[in-house]
Design an enzyme around this catalytic site. Structure first.
Site, short mmCIF file in Angstrom:
data_model
loop_
_atom_site.label_atom_id
_atom_site.label_comp_id
_atom_site.label_asym_id
_atom_site.label_seq_id
_atom_site.Cartn_x
_atom_site.Cartn_y
_atom_site.Cartn_z
N ASN A 72 6.51 8.65 4.33
CA ASN A 72 5.51 9.30 3.47
C ASN A 72 5.08 10.67 4.00
O ASN A 72 4.32 11.37 3.36
CB ASN A 72 4.28 8.40 3.32
CG ASN A 72 3.61 8.09 4.64
OD1 ASN A 72 4.25 8.13 5.70
ND2 ASN A 72 2.34 7.78 4.61
N ASP A 73 5.57 11.05 5.18
CA ASP A 73 5.23 12.35 5.76
C ASP A 73 6.34 13.38 5.57
O ASP A 73 6.18 14.54 5.96
CB ASP A 73 4.94 12.21 7.26
CG ASP A 73 3.82 11.23 7.55
OD1 ASP A 73 2.81 11.29 6.83
OD2 ASP A 73 3.95 10.41 8.48
N LYS A 95 -0.48 15.25 0.61
CA LYS A 95 -0.23 15.80 1.94
C LYS A 95 0.64 17.05 1.85
O LYS A 95 0.37 18.06 2.50
CB LYS A 95 0.46 14.75 2.82
CG LYS A 95 -0.40 13.58 3.23
CD LYS A 95 0.38 12.63 4.14
CE LYS A 95 -0.46 11.45 4.58
NZ LYS A 95 0.28 10.55 5.50
N LYS A 117 -3.61 -10.64 -1.33
CA LYS A 117 -4.29 -9.81 -0.33
C LYS A 117 -4.04 -8.36 -0.71
O LYS A 117 -2.98 -8.01 -1.22
CB LYS A 117 -3.77 -10.10 1.08
CG LYS A 117 -2.31 -9.77 1.31
CD LYS A 117 -1.86 -10.12 2.71
CE LYS A 117 -0.38 -9.73 2.92
NZ LYS A 117 0.14 -10.15 4.22
N THR A 131 -1.85 7.23 11.09
CA THR A 131 -1.22 5.98 11.51
C THR A 131 0.17 6.23 12.05
O THR A 131 1.04 6.76 11.37
CB THR A 131 -1.15 5.00 10.32
OG1 THR A 131 -2.47 4.80 9.81
CG2 THR A 131 -0.57 3.67 10.76
N ARG A 182 -8.56 -1.35 10.09
CA ARG A 182 -7.92 -1.39 8.77
C ARG A 182 -8.21 -2.74 8.15
O ARG A 182 -8.00 -3.79 8.78
CB ARG A 182 -6.41 -1.18 8.91
CG ARG A 182 -6.04 0.19 9.43
CD ARG A 182 -4.64 0.20 10.02
NE ARG A 182 -3.62 -0.10 9.03
CZ ARG A 182 -2.85 0.81 8.45
NH1 ARG A 182 -2.99 2.07 8.75
NH2 ARG A 182 -1.92 0.46 7.58
N GLU A 195 1.67 -7.05 8.75
CA GLU A 195 2.14 -8.36 8.30
C GLU A 195 2.44 -9.26 9.49
O GLU A 195 2.13 -10.45 9.49
CB GLU A 195 3.37 -8.18 7.42
CG GLU A 195 3.64 -9.36 6.52
CD GLU A 195 4.65 -9.01 5.43
OE1 GLU A 195 5.82 -8.78 5.78
OE2 GLU A 195 4.26 -8.95 4.26
N ASP A 251 -6.50 6.27 5.06
CA ASP A 251 -7.61 5.38 5.41
C ASP A 251 -8.88 5.71 4.62
O ASP A 251 -9.03 6.81 4.07
CB ASP A 251 -7.93 5.50 6.90
CG ASP A 251 -6.91 4.78 7.75
OD1 ASP A 251 -6.23 3.89 7.23
OD2 ASP A 251 -6.77 5.12 8.93
N ASP A 296 -0.60 13.40 10.32
CA ASP A 296 -0.80 12.04 9.83
C ASP A 296 -1.63 11.29 10.87
O ASP A 296 -1.77 11.75 12.02
CB ASP A 296 0.57 11.39 9.64
CG ASP A 296 0.49 9.93 9.23
OD1 ASP A 296 -0.37 9.60 8.39
OD2 ASP A 296 1.26 9.13 9.77
#
EC number: 7.6.2.1
Length: 1159
Positions: A858-859, A835, A608, A428, A642, A538, A725, A426
């Site tokens: 998410n990994d 992935k 956003k 990030t 980013r 954030e 990304d 990964d």
């Protein structure tokens, strides 16, 4: 608390999409249907209706065994192994007349080995039991009766009971939140034990029950809950509650999960919905995928080969025995008269020779079982556990900043760490810090921010080797404010009011201050406002807004308060915005919006999100700055930043009323597809937006990432980066971290071409899909043609859309062939599922060892799919760590984990297994040779207890020392010569040629011992009394030679002799002599042929002391000669490094030439 003062709403937080308060009109309810059948009678746990449903208790058990099942289950686990089952069968046969030894001597070693493993299993399970006891005995307050709450243990809770949980306590079951110390039934929850995230989550009870603040208010409380059945989904809950003749929808917002902790809230009242193993956390507690190393799988195959050899020897021996037995008695003449073939049992009866051969075959299976190393499995388990301790205690992999050492969570894969061919990483939080800094922005078509990013500095170095690293030193200094590294005098210090588009700038920073879910908290010591945000991005936005004049300082359920800079007066003023809705970010929406009403009564939506979804939502009149913003966003991506697009618009009252009505209807639908219905409604309001600009935040690379990747590449390890990304960002991050290098040719596969975009606008889905697939196929084919026959280094970059088609069954093999031919691979815009699919493709397609490394939830799929999963204990929580095989704190520690510990573990385990087979073949084949020498009579060469204790005591400790302490080269040289790692990748030390050479050495050593000993002892008298050596003399002499040979053999195989090696090697030899003395002193009925054999027969005779060193030296000389020739003329890579180390110590100038040859 009754009579106590309730907390104010200082920390209350709004929830996504608001709390629905409409009725069940147009309800899509599934309650009562399959999967939605649970009925809970709140505050009536003992009523008849509750009793007949027979829900589970709240008692939790995580142990593998119980008192009743430990013995049968653990025995089953042990005898599932082929070797152990074989020894069990031979142990049972030992009680029959077929046995060549006593039953006790056969069973005791098996009991020791199996017993030791069972004790280990039992200890581990007992620890789990202790944890279960501690959890089940925790206390919680429950409603006893009449508004009185009393303490009880967690295990006693029942479905429907009302409980009271105080601040910093864990929830004992899955609870329906009824009320809290806040008036609006808000509470703050920490879910670290569930998903590893440290950020606080906010839950809110129904308005109908929010007034139940005191113990006494539950005296007559009654409610009926109908909801979904127990399931493993942590983030869904569908149900309804009937209370005071009204029905209310329930959502995950009202569910408090077991093992979560109550934070920042004095107390809550809740009703027990799911208990024990029905709770969501227990439904998720499945065992991780079972992983076995390739060496362990190959070891099983070798054992099958040894079984084949064993069966072959028994079969050959039985045939020859049958032939010779049949010839023993012919025409009244006895050939082997001493066996009395004329009146023999069936085992030696010439008249029943075929049956005697069958019985001899069974005897041979028992006699030659020493070919199979009975202690191999348990020895490897012990060694691997100790190896993991060394990994865990390596101070050079300890990260002081977070107080996190390396942690090997399983010992099964130690040697696999030394065989990694491909790393899938990964980006990030793994390669980068996941600590975002606001560095640049584009507002109203103008770019702001002067900081130089790491990627930009790397690009400068690529363009000019004379780049001055200190040129921008004033711009790249770390900001004293975490999350903020912005520098531009045009808008800092209130100078933005002088800019041309100051009104746009005002809206831009107002959006940053309003569009988020952060919680402001006041530091009691400094008085400063701190922000608890759900993501680092954030937090950086809120901090940037505050720094530039728009301070967010207070949030309630219905409002957000800011201190804004007033352009007219130049003073800060307080403004309160009524918060109507928060449309939260998720991976499918890729955006977030808030709807507010300002002090002038205007309705505004602030949004956003990613450029891929935001630009298409702009109004025609809102695209004034689009072209410039796109240019700036592209430039920010090139700089490795980013980006998010910011936009807003004013809503009219009628439009909002219609939206709010539809949103509430979707929110109140009690169905599994509620989220889909809500997303559909939000699509209608997030459109026709006015573009304000874009933000750019930097996620800095972790320290040492570039050097680590460079070293791993030198080791021949292929590195793939799987990131979400944009392609430009990923490419430039690749250059910054040395994944992409100067001169490396790039093969880019993308569907972002003008032709494809034109086809997309046409809108024919089938044609688009076909064109996409064909385009990806053509690009892969062109890429393969480029790398075919070329010696240049290539890098493959592919975007997520292309990857979708590249992973289809008819293309994935071609894609893999292309990717494997490249030095580096970057997959951009890839989803968590992609992935995992890429990892599976690489693992299954190449057959090589894959390692996946990541830090976020998410990994998890990727980590579990890979041969080895490495979790980074970073700031995205602990889910990746909890799903990993090894946990480290920083990516750079991967270098030492693989190149040092991985190489050592691979070498140690490989050498250990080869030596195990060697020593057992020496022993087992000597038995076969003696039996052939004795006409296959089934008589063993050695005493029963000599046989039994060979693997347990006299040869077991040195091999353990080899597996734990041996080092072919030091850690410094492992890192200095990373190519050494290829020994594991190519499996040089555990190849079939090496395994067979060790086996051949074993057969040769056994033959040498047998023939030299028999030749030396046979022709003459053994002692001064003129007695010749019988089986009782020959056996101990051969056994003594073997003990010396196998222990000295391991001494020659060890590269790094320590005091422990000396202790175990010489101690094992001494132990044999002590055993001869002790065992020989026992009465003849027990010691049989060993009775005083050493004291009276062996020690007094000179031939014993002459034969032993002669046989040992003669047997070891060929191995010494082979090793010397091989190291001098055909050295392996680690042996060359050993030469260099030796020459460096002696200051020999030739070491420099050898060093250059290795580089």
């Amino acid at each position: 608390m009754p009579g106590g003062r309730r907390r104010k709403l200082r920390l209350s937080k709004i929830y996504s999409f608001r709390c629905g308060r409409s009725s069940f009109k147009e309800d899509h309810s599934q309650i009562g249907g399959p999967g939605f059948s649970r009925v809970v009678y709140c505050n009536e746990p003992d009523c008849f209706e509750s009793g007949v449903r027979n829900y589970r208790t709240n008692y939790v058990r995580t142990t593998k065994y119980t008192v009743a099942t430990f013995l049968p289950k653990s025995l089953f686990e042990q005898f599932r192994r082929v070797a152990n089952f074989y020894f069990l069968v031979t142990g049972v046969l030992a009680f029959t007349p077929l046995a060549p030894y006593t039953a006790v001597s056969a069973i005791v070693p098996l009991i020791i080995i199996v017993g030791a493993t069972m004790v280990k299993e039992g200890i581990e399970d007992w620890r789990r039991k202790q944890q279960d006891i501690e959890v089940n005995r925790r206390k919680v307050k429950f409603h006893k009766s009449g508004g009185v709450f009393d303490c009880t243990e967690w295990k006693n809770l029942k479905v429907g009971e009302i409980v009271k949980v105080n601040k910093d306590e864990f929830f004992p079951a899955d609870l329906l939140l009824l009320s809290s110390s806040y008036d609006d039934a808000i509470c703050y929850v920490e879910t670290m034990n569930l998903d590893g995230e440290t950020n606080l989550k906010v839950k809110q009870g129904l308005e109908a029950t929010s007034s139940l603040h005191t113990d006494s208010s539950f005296q007559d409380f009654k409610a009926l809950v109908k909801c979904e059945d127990p399931n493993a989904n942590l983030y869904s809950f569908v149900g309804s509650m009937e209370f005071q003749d009204n029905q209310y929808p329930l959502s995950p917002q009202q569910l408090l999960l077991r093992d979560s902790k109550l934070r920042n809230t004095d107390y809550i009242f809740g009703a027990v919905i799911f208990t024990g193993h029905d709770t969501k956390v227990m439904q998720n507690s499945t065992d991780p995928p079972s992983k076995r190393s390739k060496i362990e799988k190959k070891m099983d195959l070798i054992i099958y080969v040894l079984f084949l050899i064993l069966f072959s020897m028994s079969f050959i021996g039985s045939i020859l025995f049958g032939i010779w037995t049949k010839e023993d008695y012919h025409n009244g003449k006895m050939k082997r008269w001493y066996l009395r073939p004329d009146s023999s049992t069936v085992f030696f009866d010439p008249g029943r020779a075929p049956m005697a051969a069958v019985y001899h075959f069974l005897t041979g299976l028992m006699l030659f079982n020493y070919f199979i190393p009975i202690s191999l499995y348990v020895s490897i388990e012990v060694v691997k556990v100790l190896q993991t301790i060394f990994i865990n205690q390596d101070i050079l992999m300890y990260y002081e900043e977070t107080d996190r050492p390396a942690h090997a969570r399983t010992s099964n894969l130690n040697e696999e760490l030394g065989q990694v061919d491909t790393i899938l990483s990964d980006k990030t939080g793994t390669l980068t810090c996941n600590s975002m800094e606001f560095v640049k922005c584009s507002i109203g078509g103008t770019a702001y921010g002067c900081a130089v990013t790491e990627v930009e500095r790397t690009l400068e170095r690529r363009k000019s080797y004379g780049y001055n690293h200190t040129e921008h030193s004033n711009e790249t200094k770390s900001s004293p404010i975490k999350g903020y590294n912005f520098n531009d005098e045009r808008i800092e210090n209130a100078n933005w009011v002088k800019e041309e588009h100051s009104d746009v700038i005002q809206k831009f920073f107002r959006l940053l201050a309003l569009c988020h879910t952060a919680i402001p908290e006041v530091d009691d010591e400094t008085g400063k406002i701190l922000y608890e945000a759900e993501s680092p991005d954030e937090a950086s936005f809120v901090i940037a807004a505050r720094k530039l004049g728009f301070e967010f300082y207070k949030r309630t359920q219905t409002s957000i308060s800011l201190h804004e800079l007033d352009p007219a007066s130049g003073q800060k003023v307080e403004r309160v915005y009524q918060l109507l809705d928060v449309l939260e970010f998720n991976s499918s929406r890729k955006r977030m919006s808030v709807i507010v009403r300002d002090e002038e009564g205007k309705l505004l939506i602030f949004s956003k999100g990613a450029d891929s979804v935001m630009f298409e939502r702009l109004a025609k009149s809102g695209r004034e700055f689009e072209e410039d913003t796109r240019v700036h966003v592209h430039g920010y991506a090139d700089a490795g930043l980013r980006t998010l697009i910011l936009a807003c618009r004013e809503l009219d009252e009628e439009e909002y009323r219609n939206f709010s009505k539809k949103l509430n209807e979707a929110k109140n639908s009690v169905s599994a597809d509620r989220d889909t219905l809500v997303d559909g409604v939000t699509e209608e309001i997030e459109k026709d937006l006015i573009l304000l600009g874009a933000t750019a935040v930097e996620d800095k690379l972790q320290n040492g990432v570039s050097d680590c990747i460079d070293k791993l590449a030198q080791a021949g390890i292929k590195i793939w980066v799987l990131t979400g990304d944009k392609m430009e960002t990923a490419i430039n991050i690749g250059f910054a971290c040395s994944l992409l290098r100067q001169g490396m040719k790039q093969i880019i596969i993308t569907l972002e071409t003008p032709e494809i975009k034109a086809l997309e606008k046409a809108g024919d889905k089938s044609a688009i899909t076909k064109a996409f697939k064909e385009s990806v196929h053509q690009q892969i084919t062109k890429g393969k043609a480029l790398i075919g026959g070329s010696s240049e280094a290539f890098a493959l970059i592919i975007d997520g859309k292309s990857l979708t088609y590249a992973l289809e069954d008819d293309i994935k093999d071609r894609f893999l062939q292309l990717a494997v031919g490249c030095s580096s691979v970057i997959c951009c815009r890839s989803s968590p599922k992609q992935k995992a699919l890429v990892t599976r493709l690489v693992k299954s397609g190449t057959g090589r060892t894959t390692l996946a490394i990541g830090d976020g939830a998410n990994d998890v799929g990727m980590l579990q799919e890979a041969d080895i999963g490495v979790g980074i204990s970073g700031v995205e929580g602990m889910q990746a760590v909890m799903s990993s095989d090894v946990a480290i704190a920083q990516f750079r520690y991967l270098e030492r984990l693989l190149l040092v510990h991985g190489h050592w573990c691979y070498r140690r385990i490989s050498s250990m297994i080869c030596y195990f087979f060697y020593k057992n073949i020496v022993f087992g084949f000597s038995l076969f040779l003696y039996e052939a020498y004795a006409s296959f009579s089934g008589q063993p060469a050695y005493n029963d207890w000599y046989l039994s204790l060979y693997n347990v005591f006299f040869t077991s400790l040195p091999v353990l020392a080899l597996g734990i302490f041996d080092q072919d080269v030091s850690a410094r040289f492992c890192l200095k010569f990373p190519k050494l790692y290829q020994q594991g990748v190519q499996n040089i030390l555990f190849s079939w040629s090496r395994i067979l050479s060790w086996m051949f050495n074993g057969f040769f050593s056994a033959a040498s011992v047998f023939f030299l000993c028999t030749t030396a002892l046979e022709p003459q008298a053994f002692n001064q009394d003129g007695l010749v050596a019988d089986r009782g003399i020959l056996g101990p002499i051969m056994y003594t030679c073997i003990v010396w040979i196998v222990n000295l053999q391991i001494a020659t195989a060890i590269s790094y002799l320590t005091m422990m090696h000396h202790l175990f090697i010489w101690g094992s030899i001494v132990l044999w002599y002590l055993f001869l003395l002790a065992y020989g002193a026992i009465s003849p009925t027990s010691s049989t042929t060993a009775y005083k054999v050493f004291v009276e027969a062996l020690a007094p005779t000179p031939i014993f002391w002459v034969v032993i060193p002669f046989v040992v030296i003669t047997t070891l000389i060929p191995y010494f000669a082979y090793s010397a020739i091989q190291m001098r003329f055909f050295p392996m890579y680690h042996e060359i490094i050993q030469w260099i180390r030796h020459e460096e110590k002696s200051h020999n100038p030739q070491s420099g030439d050898m060093y250059r040859s290795l580089r």
